[in-house]
Structures are given as C-alpha cells and as structure tokens.
Design a protein around this motif. Sequence first.
Motif, short mmCIF file in Angstrom:
data_model
loop_
_atom_site.label_atom_id
_atom_site.label_comp_id
_atom_site.label_asym_id
_atom_site.label_seq_id
_atom_site.Cartn_x
_atom_site.Cartn_y
_atom_site.Cartn_z
N UNK A 112 0.70 -1.18 -0.01
CA UNK A 112 -0.09 -0.07 -0.01
C UNK A 112 0.93 1.33 0.16
N UNK A 113 2.04 1.12 0.44
CA UNK A 113 2.93 2.19 0.64
C UNK A 113 3.22 2.80 -0.78
N UNK A 114 3.52 1.92 -1.52
CA UNK A 114 4.04 2.31 -3.04
C UNK A 114 2.91 2.80 -3.62
N UNK A 115 1.68 2.26 -3.53
CA UNK A 115 0.51 2.67 -4.26
C UNK A 115 0.32 4.21 -3.66
N UNK A 116 0.38 4.33 -2.46
CA UNK A 116 0.05 5.85 -1.79
C UNK A 116 1.07 6.75 -2.53
N UNK A 117 2.24 6.41 -2.63
CA UNK A 117 3.34 7.20 -3.43
C UNK A 117 3.11 7.79 -4.67
N UNK A 118 2.61 6.58 -5.48
CA UNK A 118 2.01 6.91 -6.91
C UNK A 118 0.80 7.58 -6.90
N UNK A 119 -0.16 7.63 -5.99
CA UNK A 119 -1.13 8.50 -6.16
C UNK A 119 -1.00 9.87 -5.75
N UNK A 120 0.06 10.10 -4.67
CA UNK A 120 0.59 11.18 -4.26
C UNK A 120 0.97 12.09 -5.56
N UNK A 121 1.83 11.52 -6.43
CA UNK A 121 2.19 12.11 -7.47
C UNK A 121 1.27 12.24 -8.76
N UNK A 122 0.22 11.91 -8.39
CA UNK A 122 -0.92 12.03 -9.54
C UNK A 122 -0.60 11.49 -10.75
N UNK A 123 0.14 10.11 -10.71
CA UNK A 123 0.69 9.51 -11.97
C UNK A 123 -0.65 9.18 -12.87
N UNK A 124 -0.42 9.42 -14.22
CA UNK A 124 -1.90 9.12 -14.92
C UNK A 124 -1.94 7.50 -15.04
N UNK A 125 -3.15 7.12 -15.55
CA UNK A 125 -3.50 5.65 -15.73
C UNK A 125 -2.43 4.70 -16.18
N UNK A 126 -1.91 5.02 -17.36
CA UNK A 126 -1.11 4.09 -18.24
C UNK A 126 0.10 3.87 -17.26
N UNK A 127 0.92 4.84 -17.10
CA UNK A 127 2.42 4.58 -16.29
C UNK A 127 1.78 4.16 -14.69
N UNK A 128 0.79 4.54 -14.37
CA UNK A 128 0.36 3.67 -12.95
C UNK A 128 0.07 2.49 -12.93
N UNK A 129 -0.69 1.88 -14.01
CA UNK A 129 -0.76 0.44 -14.01
C UNK A 129 0.28 -0.51 -14.33
N UNK A 130 1.30 0.46 -15.49
CA UNK A 130 2.45 -0.22 -15.62
C UNK A 130 3.33 -0.63 -14.22
N UNK A 131 3.29 0.41 -13.58
CA UNK A 131 4.12 0.19 -12.16
C UNK A 131 3.20 -0.78 -11.27
N UNK A 132 2.17 -0.72 -11.37
CA UNK A 132 1.21 -1.52 -10.45
C UNK A 132 1.51 -2.96 -10.74
N UNK A 133 1.48 -3.37 -12.03
CA UNK A 133 1.55 -4.59 -12.56
C UNK A 133 3.27 -5.17 -12.31
N UNK A 134 4.08 -4.13 -12.57
CA UNK A 134 5.34 -4.59 -12.11
C UNK A 134 5.68 -4.88 -10.51
N UNK A 135 4.83 -4.03 -9.78
CA UNK A 135 4.88 -4.18 -8.35
C UNK A 135 4.20 -5.60 -7.71
#
Length: 689
Positions: free
Chosen positions: A133-156
């Motif tokens: 959840x910590x990684x998810x929080x950081x990504x949301x804080x930076x307001x990352x758009x859907x595509x890079x967010x999903x790409x990072x989510x998948x790797x995580x």
Amino acid sequence: MAKACVLQSTLLPAYSPLHKLRNQNFTISFPPLPVSRCRPGIHCSVSAGETTTRSMEEAPEISWGCEIDSLENATSLQNWLSDSGLPPQKMAIDRVDIGERGLVASQNLRKGEKLLFVPPSLVISADSEWTNPEAGEVMKRYDVPDWPLLATYLISEASLQKSSRWFNYISALPRQPYSLLYWTRTELDMYLEASQIRERAIERITNVVGTFEDLRSRIFSKHPHLFPKEVFNDETFKWSFGILFSRLVRLPSMDGRFALVPWADMLNHNCEVETFLDYDKSSKGVVFTTDRPYQPGEQVFISYGNKSNGELLLSYGFVPREGTNPSDSVELALSLRKNDKCYKEKLDALKKHGLSTPQCFPVRITGWPMELMAYAYLVVSPPDMRNNFEEMAKAASNKTSTKNDLKYPEIEEDALQFILDSCETSISKYSRFLKESGSMDLDITSPKQLNRKAFLKQLAVDLSTSERRILYRAQYILRRRLRDIRSGELKALRLFSGLRNFFKFVIDREECFSHKAEYEGDTLHVSFVVIKSDSQWHFNEDGVDLVIHGPTGEQIHDFREQISAKHDFVVQKKGVYRFCFTNKSPYHETIDFDVQLGHFAYYDQHAKDEHFTPLMEQISKLEEALYNIQFEQHWLEAQTDRQAIVNENMSKRAVHKALFESFALIGASLLQVYLLRRLFERKLGMSRV
Ligand SMILES: C[S@@+](CC[C@H](N)C(=O)[O-])C[C@H]1O[C@@H](n2cnc3c(N)ncnc32)[C@H](O)[C@@H]1O
C-alpha cells in the motif's frame, strides 16, 4: 525524422487517446487499444532502444509470466478464477491455431449469447488495491496518469510473487508479449523501412523509455526502498507496457475506464467479428455478446477494434492475412515541395492548424480522406491562391465543417497527380523491400536468432504486402480519375475499352490459357463454372483448381476445388497472365471460362470544359458498369447452364430409376406367376394319383 500523423479523418474512426494526462509533467501519449499465420515461439528478451544493442542472450529475462504457448499456468489461472468468483464458463483456455492460446467453446454457443461475466473484483484498473500500500500511496500522491500507474502496479504485483492476489494471473501472462516494443532499432529499420509503422514504433518506444525515465527521476529515485532498481527498470517497464498494449481494454459502460480483465484477455482477435468487451450493468460483470454461433471445440473470437494491420502489428504483434481486414489502411506521407515559392506561408498555415511537413494520412482500400485532398490542394496551389492557404490547411486538419465541399477545379488535376506521385514513391519503397526481403541476410548466429529473424521478416513481408495492396488500389483510382479529367468532352465516350475472352472447353487433366494485359492498373475479371462432366451418372461436386500466374510466373491467386468462382484483380505488371485449370476427377469436365480486361485508354491533355467533364466522367463510369454487368450476366448464364444440366441429369436418372424399378417389379411378378403355376401343377398331379 518522426512524422506527425492525422488519424482523425473522415475514413478512420476518431483517434481517441487512451488516457488524458492528469499531470502535464508526464509527456507520454499512447494510441488506442484492442486470421493470421502460426508463429514460432520467441522466447528471448530483446532490447528495443536505439543505443541498447544487447544481444538476446545478454538481455535480462523477466522472472515472471510464462511462455505464451504454455497451458500449465493457464490451467492454474482458470482454477484460481473459479475459486475467486468467476461463474461457470461455456469456454475453456486451450491451445489454438490462431493466437497460440485462446478461449474455445466447450458447448454449443448461440448467436447473441452473453458470455464471460467477469466480476469487477477480478478486474485490474487504476483503482485496484496495491499489495504494497505504501508504494500505491506514493504513486497516487504524484498523481501519476493511468497508463504509467498501471504499468508500475503490474511490476509491483509481479515482483511480490505469491503475496500478490494476482499471482496466478501474472504467472499466465506471456513473459515476452508480442509487440514492436521488443524489436531492436536495427530490426525496425531493416524490416519496416517502407512502412510508416516504423515511425510509430520508434515513437512508442521513445515514449515508454521516456515515461520510465520520468518516473525514475521524479519518484523511484526518491523512494528506492519502495521501487528498487532491480525490479523497476527499463526491461520490466518494457514488459509491463507490452502487456498493457496487448491486453488493456476500455470499458465504455464503466465510465470509459481502462482495465486488465483476466480470462477475457485470453480471447483472440478476428477482423470479421463484431463484438467487443464491455461492462454489463445488469449482470454486474464484463461480458461480450456473440455475433455468430460456435460449436464445441471452435475458438471464440472478439474484436480488438477497427484497426489497420499496422496498428495490430504495433500493439499485438500479429498481421492478419492479406485482404481479410476490412479496417485496413496505410499511412501515406505527403510533403510540401522544398522549391515552392510559398513554402514558408504554407508551412505557417499548416503549423497554425497543428500540422507539419511531412504529414501522414490514412488511405483505405475504399479511398482516402478529404483531409488528404485538402493537404494536396495546399501543396500544389500557386501563389495567386494564397488567400486560400488558410482554408486548405484548416480543412487538412479536420477542423472545418465545410470540408466536403472543398473543391478547386482549377488545381484538382495537379492535386490528384501529386497524390499519385506520392503513392507511387511509396509503392516503389514497398516493392524494393519485398524484392530484397527474398535475399535478405538473416545474420544467423544461432538457431534461436534465425527463428526470431525469420519470424519478424515474415511479419514485415505480410504488413508490406497488405499496405502496398491498398496503395495499388489508390493508384488505380487516381489514374482513372486523371484519365477522366484529361480525356475531356466526347473522348470519354471512348475511354473504356474492354478485352473480353469467353469460351467453353473440355478438360481432362490440366489446361492453361493466357491473356495479355497491356496496361498496368487495369482490372482483370475472371470467372469460371464447371458445367458438366462426360458421364451423366457422375456430377462433379469436388470442382476444379484454377491457379493464376503473373507475367514473371508469380502466383496471383488460386482457387481450390471450386465448382464456380469469380475474381477481380488489378494488373500490377503488364504482360501475359496464365490461367491453369486442374481437374482431379477421373471424368472429363466442361468448363465455361470468362476473362475480361477493363481498360481506360489514356489521352493527352485536351481542352477541358468544366460543364462537360462531370458528364463525361459519369458516361465512362456507366460504360464500365455496363461492361461489368455483361460479365455478371455471362457468369449467371454459365451457372444457369450448369443448373439446367444438373436438372436434366437428375430427371434422366429419375426416369432410369423408375424404368429399372418397373422392370424389377414385372420380373418379380412373372417369377411369382411361374412359381404359383408350378405349385398348382404339382398339387394337381398329386390329387390325380
Ligand atoms: C489479449 S491477448 C489474447 C490471448 C493470448 N493469445 C495469450 O495466449 O495470452 C493478445 C495477444 O494474442 C495474440 N493474438 C490475438 N489475436 C490474434 C490473431 N488473430 N492472430 C495472431 N495472434 C493473435 C497476440 O499475440 C496478441 O498480442
């Protein structure tokens, strides 16, 4: 040089970017998402960047996912999905001819049936919960758009292996998705030299690399404990973007959300199918509705959208068979002329409307968009038309409502000639590549590499052949229009001259005929009907083979075991075309054969009369239509002949059968009389005694 491409045209569906950037610091912009030949497995990991020329053996392997044809992980996925709430299915994952793994009907499926029902809890979207959840929080804080967010989510999630709830899903994903992201720069340059898809692939690879660099410098480097380099690197991003490009879907009924839908993403694409995945509010699941019935064991398909062969190669790594994709198009690049006196003014007008030089426009088998015509008008317009530059550039950018009325008769011929020249330049690039591809050195260093290179080359050959085919068609239409314009007045009455050849012949084993085509761009119409065989007891239902060869012996088309067939093709090379029939049945067959060549005679420029030209155009079109009707009529007559003979044979057979039955009945009656008489005679003898 990268070329900008106008995809929003009157011919192509509107260009709909996959995501709107929420944060302008991210520069990525990705294009929209979702019967071909078998491919050898590509089990290697290859670098795509310009500077990264690591060999396949050196490239680090992704440590999750599986070989694309592996069924083992797919079975675990199927079991896990059932345990996680996927309702019982009427399809199962299996190995298939098209797409390696796919969903196959396990019972009869009706047309119009809703299938899948994947619940939202089994769908991965930008709102999915992070196992870390910590990684998810950081990504949301930076307001990352859907595509890079999903790409990072998948790797995580992938890196967390069994601790992630998506372990079974990720294990069944391909370790190396088929995608142009995995082609090296050298491979793109070598194989896709003629196609604009090369530019699109380079642009996409640059975007993926840029996105990763952006995330790395702005987020990952500041939180290395959450995003370690060993896990979040260019290689893993290439994998996750490859997965997104080939599997992410947009669900219109879920507010247009982008999602990875396990199970549904096992469905392969078919260009003829017209059914798409969507969220069904009544059943609260992702579904699709079959547009045709399927029998048990048949592979079930969906549509990944109306995409050209190039777009399918770019995102999904396959090219449909030539001529099977009704949405196919090719991008034609047009440029301002360097020596144009108004070059700067024209360029300014283009820039003002977001266009540039060169600029690509989609051309389809059915024609080209008005935007392309508007751009061509701008290119050829003389200085005294400078007041129209603005209007032309606006129309070329699809920003005008009156674009359909855009007509400049005084420069129409020049504009069409300019498009024709651009088409021909492009055709010659494809032809050069296709010619050279035959002797292309595949730089064999290992069987694995040979396998890969031969496969990539085949994809490129398939793409180039289908793109060139569209350009040939455009060339044909352009030449005809130009001839119509140039012929002027009464000349049009003699514009169309047809060469026709139709006759019946009897074939034993093999017969060949030839027909000379004097002009490139003409259309050859061919038809045949097997009318009768030499035995009235046999009627050929297996048909005959016909193979058409071009002037240099190349095969143009073949029909196998057909009773009747028709085919039209555009003459690419002038010369003698051969038509060879083969009869495999033991009987002689009579065949009705018709070959017709439609030719628009070329006339030099004559005085033009604006009032007459449209009329003459219509007359020449009517002439051609009449010719085509004659061709159709002959084909129908041949079919009728065949049917008459079939009927005659059938009635003869019925009469023979009836006669035979009558004789048999009379014979049986006579035998009965004879036997009865013998019996009575014997009884009479006995009673006398
Ligand atoms: C959404 S996935 C479909 C499932 C995939 N076959 C699998 O085994 O994971 C998309 C990928 O399937 C393959 N595919 C889909 N339709 C295809 C087709 N008509 N011909 C060849 N490959 C196809 C391509 O490799 C594509 O990247």
